[in-house]
Design an enzyme around this catalytic site. Structure first.
Site, PDB file in Angstrom:
ATOM      1  N   HIS A  29       0.825  -1.207   0.000  1.00 57.28           N
ATOM      2  CA  HIS A  29       0.000   0.000   0.000  1.00 57.28           C
ATOM      3  C   HIS A  29       0.862   1.261   0.000  1.00 57.28           C
ATOM      4  O   HIS A  29       0.358   2.354  -0.259  1.00 57.28           O
ATOM      5  CB  HIS A  29      -0.910   0.036   1.233  1.00 57.28           C
ATOM      6  CG  HIS A  29      -1.981  -1.006   1.223  1.00 57.28           C
ATOM      7  ND1 HIS A  29      -1.986  -2.069   2.092  1.00 57.28           N
ATOM      8  CD2 HIS A  29      -3.073  -1.157   0.435  1.00 57.28           C
ATOM      9  CE1 HIS A  29      -3.045  -2.821   1.848  1.00 57.28           C
ATOM     10  NE2 HIS A  29      -3.718  -2.297   0.853  1.00 57.28           N
ATOM     11  N   ARG A  55      -6.423   6.528   0.699  1.00 57.90           N
ATOM     12  CA  ARG A  55      -6.249   5.598   1.818  1.00 57.90           C
ATOM     13  C   ARG A  55      -5.029   5.958   2.662  1.00 57.90           C
ATOM     14  O   ARG A  55      -4.998   5.697   3.859  1.00 57.90           O
ATOM     15  CB  ARG A  55      -6.162   4.161   1.300  1.00 57.90           C
ATOM     16  CG  ARG A  55      -7.477   3.687   0.709  1.00 57.90           C
ATOM     17  CD  ARG A  55      -7.558   2.194   0.580  1.00 57.90           C
ATOM     18  NE  ARG A  55      -6.769   1.680  -0.532  1.00 57.90           N
ATOM     19  CZ  ARG A  55      -6.795   0.401  -0.918  1.00 57.90           C
ATOM     20  NH1 ARG A  55      -7.553  -0.476  -0.284  1.00 57.90           N
ATOM     21  NH2 ARG A  55      -6.066  -0.005  -1.941  1.00 57.90           N
ATOM     22  N   ASP A 222     -14.185  -5.174  -5.509  1.00 58.72           N
ATOM     23  CA  ASP A 222     -13.589  -5.258  -4.176  1.00 58.72           C
ATOM     24  C   ASP A 222     -14.084  -4.060  -3.375  1.00 58.72           C
ATOM     25  O   ASP A 222     -13.764  -2.916  -3.687  1.00 58.72           O
ATOM     26  CB  ASP A 222     -12.068  -5.236  -4.290  1.00 58.72           C
ATOM     27  CG  ASP A 222     -11.368  -5.418  -2.953  1.00 58.72           C
ATOM     28  OD1 ASP A 222     -12.033  -5.362  -1.900  1.00 58.72           O
ATOM     29  OD2 ASP A 222     -10.137  -5.624  -2.949  1.00 58.72           O
ATOM     30  N   GLU A 248     -16.939  -8.557  -3.319  1.00 57.94           N
ATOM     31  CA  GLU A 248     -15.946  -8.985  -2.324  1.00 57.94           C
ATOM     32  C   GLU A 248     -15.860  -8.055  -1.120  1.00 57.94           C
ATOM     33  O   GLU A 248     -15.865  -6.829  -1.268  1.00 57.94           O
ATOM     34  CB  GLU A 248     -14.575  -9.057  -3.007  1.00 57.94           C
ATOM     35  CG  GLU A 248     -13.421  -9.412  -2.087  1.00 57.94           C
ATOM     36  CD  GLU A 248     -12.125  -9.599  -2.852  1.00 57.94           C
ATOM     37  OE1 GLU A 248     -11.066  -9.213  -2.322  1.00 57.94           O
ATOM     38  OE2 GLU A 248     -12.154 -10.131  -3.978  1.00 57.94           O
ATOM     39  N   GLU A 276     -10.016 -11.475   3.492  1.00 58.44           N
ATOM     40  CA  GLU A 276      -8.720 -10.807   3.468  1.00 58.44           C
ATOM     41  C   GLU A 276      -8.295 -10.296   4.837  1.00 58.44           C
ATOM     42  O   GLU A 276      -7.124 -10.394   5.207  1.00 58.44           O
ATOM     43  CB  GLU A 276      -8.775  -9.660   2.457  1.00 58.44           C
ATOM     44  CG  GLU A 276      -7.571  -8.759   2.430  1.00 58.44           C
ATOM     45  CD  GLU A 276      -7.748  -7.606   1.454  1.00 58.44           C
ATOM     46  OE1 GLU A 276      -7.033  -6.600   1.603  1.00 58.44           O
ATOM     47  OE2 GLU A 276      -8.605  -7.704   0.550  1.00 58.44           O
ATOM     48  N   HIS A 325      -5.910 -13.848  -0.864  1.00 57.49           N
ATOM     49  CA  HIS A 325      -5.595 -12.464  -1.206  1.00 57.49           C
ATOM     50  C   HIS A 325      -4.161 -12.440  -1.719  1.00 57.49           C
ATOM     51  O   HIS A 325      -3.277 -13.072  -1.165  1.00 57.49           O
ATOM     52  CB  HIS A 325      -5.739 -11.588   0.044  1.00 57.49           C
ATOM     53  CG  HIS A 325      -5.397 -10.163  -0.170  1.00 57.49           C
ATOM     54  ND1 HIS A 325      -4.375  -9.535   0.519  1.00 57.49           N
ATOM     55  CD2 HIS A 325      -5.936  -9.219  -0.981  1.00 57.49           C
ATOM     56  CE1 HIS A 325      -4.310  -8.271   0.154  1.00 57.49           C
ATOM     57  NE2 HIS A 325      -5.244  -8.052  -0.763  1.00 57.49           N
ATOM     58  N   GLU A 345      -5.090 -14.789  -7.333  1.00 59.06           N
ATOM     59  CA  GLU A 345      -5.088 -13.340  -7.537  1.00 59.06           C
ATOM     60  C   GLU A 345      -3.685 -12.826  -7.803  1.00 59.06           C
ATOM     61  O   GLU A 345      -2.722 -13.226  -7.146  1.00 59.06           O
ATOM     62  CB  GLU A 345      -5.653 -12.624  -6.298  1.00 59.06           C
ATOM     63  CG  GLU A 345      -5.642 -11.109  -6.418  1.00 59.06           C
ATOM     64  CD  GLU A 345      -6.162 -10.388  -5.191  1.00 59.06           C
ATOM     65  OE1 GLU A 345      -6.659  -9.255  -5.346  1.00 59.06           O
ATOM     66  OE2 GLU A 345      -6.083 -10.947  -4.080  1.00 59.06           O
TER      67      GLU A 345
END
EC number: 4.2.1.90
Length: 401
Positions: A29, A55, A222, A248, A276, A325, A345
């Site tokens: 992230h 975020r 998501d 999701e 997740e 995840h 994924e």
């Protein structure tokens, strides 16, 4: 063959709140400016206007990367990365070390159970402590594989298929289709605080991508814990005309009854998925009982590979899929051995989703990426997890023992 004992465990961190933005690595992230993963994405904090645009504005990247390395008496080392940063280093060096050092390199389950049991009084239902335990567990599997000269997937019993096929998570499913992926999962951008207008905007995004990608390409959403059950149900039905494959993680992890209700009221043929941010085996058992279609543990957050194998067994017993995840090599070696993981994924970490960048770049060296949406099992045929630690990264070891 006499197996060596573990001589030492060490923990480093990089990135996090004290570092420059954009370190990447285990905390994927933590990206630079103009990256899709830090765009206007719906989160539990979106209801606060000061924190809805990004975020990183509410601190999603403050932890940073944790690197755990275990060294055997013969000098061989194993390592892993996760998201726990400097606080994870403290837990490893000041608490968990006593359960690791002096054990045989094959004592993975014993060490795992001791770490879980010894941290119960401050680990709660997952989070930072479980991320740290997961990282240690993965490092132990890496070391064991290197000592015996086998890839981790062979330690788990071997592959049940020749290759792993992937869907891509990112902002551009149309580009993912061109790269050979079987589907594309997009983040939602709006939530309950936006009302029906938010539903219309996200449904329009799905409609646009359906037109660009054609009818046979999977599209998923998501929702990242940002919704309530009523909003999620309305969004699912709004997207049903565009053949949305699944919706999701609409709800926070512990809202099991709401997940049960969402599954009951979702459009026929649309799957409901989550997992997740669930952090214990017990939470996955309860999640499985809600009847969702796919459980999605993160092997770096759920307790490591040892727990992931147990979660897969729970899912299999109920006829559910387990699709972790995105965790790169740490999940590749697991899912190629699971009969209830027909696909996996791949998280797009290039800023605009236009190129194939390894998920944990730059902390891992030789990290494989899908070719035409697939990774063949032969790519995984290196001891351990088959990757090396990039020691040129700015690694700090704040504690020792």
């Amino acid at each position: 063959m006499t197996l060596p004992k573990i001589k030492q465990v060490r923990a480093w961190f990089t990135g996090g709140a004290t570092a420059e933005k954009g370190a990447g690595g285990g905390d994927y992230h933590d990206q630079g400016a103009n990256h899709w993963i830090d765009d206007h994405i719906a989160t539990p904090m979106s209801k606060y206007r000061d924190y809805e645009q990004s975020r990183q504005s509410f601190g999603i990247n403050v932890l940073g990367t944790l690197v755990v390395e275990v060294e055997a008496e013969n000098g061989q080392t194993g390592f892993a990365v996760s998201t726990a940063g400097e606080m994870g280093c403290f837990i490893v060096e000041k608490h968990l070390n006593r359960f690791i050092e002096g054990k045989c390199v094959s004592d993975i389950k014993l060490i795992h159970d001791q770490m879980l049991s010894a941290t119960l009084y401050y680990s709660g239902s997952g989070g930072l402590v479980m991320n740290t335990i997961s990282c240690v567990d993965l490092a132990l599997w890496d070391l064991f594989g290197k000592v015996v000269g086998l890839p981790v997937y062979k330690l788990l019993g071997g592959a049940v298929r020749d290759e792993i096929q992937f869907y891509a998570t990112g902002a551009r499913p149309d580009l993912a289709k061109e790269m050979g992926f079987i589907g594309g999962k997009m983040p939602t951008h709006w939530g309950p605080h936006d009302g029906d207008a938010g539903i219309r905007k996200d449904a329009a995004m799905v409609a646009d991508m359906r037109e660009k990608c054609g009818e046979d390409f999977w599209l998923m959403l998501d929702c990242w814990m940002s919704q309530d059950v009523n909003y999620a149900t309305k969004l699912a039905h709004a997207c049903a005309p565009y053949n949305l494959k699944w919706i999701e993680e609409c709800l926070p992890p512990q809202q099991y009854e709401s997940y049960r209700e969402l599954k009951r009221n979702a459009p026929v043929g649309m799957m409901v998925t989550s997992g997740e941010h669930h952090g214990t085996l017990q939470s996955f058992r309860t999640l499985s009982e809600t009847g969702i279609d796919i459980m999605q543990p993160d092997v770096g957050w759920c307790g490591g590979l040892t727990t992931l194998v147990e979660i897969a067994a729970i899912a299999k017993s109920r006829g559910q899929l387990v699709v972790p995840h995105g965790s790169s090599v740490y999940s590749h070696h697991a899912v190629i051995t699971f009969t209830n993981t027909p696909f996996s994924e791949f998280l797009m970490t290039s800023p605009d989703c236009s190129t194939m960048r390894p998920q944990f770049d730059p902390i891992l060296l030789n990290e494989p990426v899908p070719v035409n949406g697939r990774i063949h099992k032969s790519v995984l045929d290196k001891p351990g997890f088959g990757v090396e630690l990039n020691r040129d990264c700015n690694l700090k070891r704040p504690y020792s023992h």
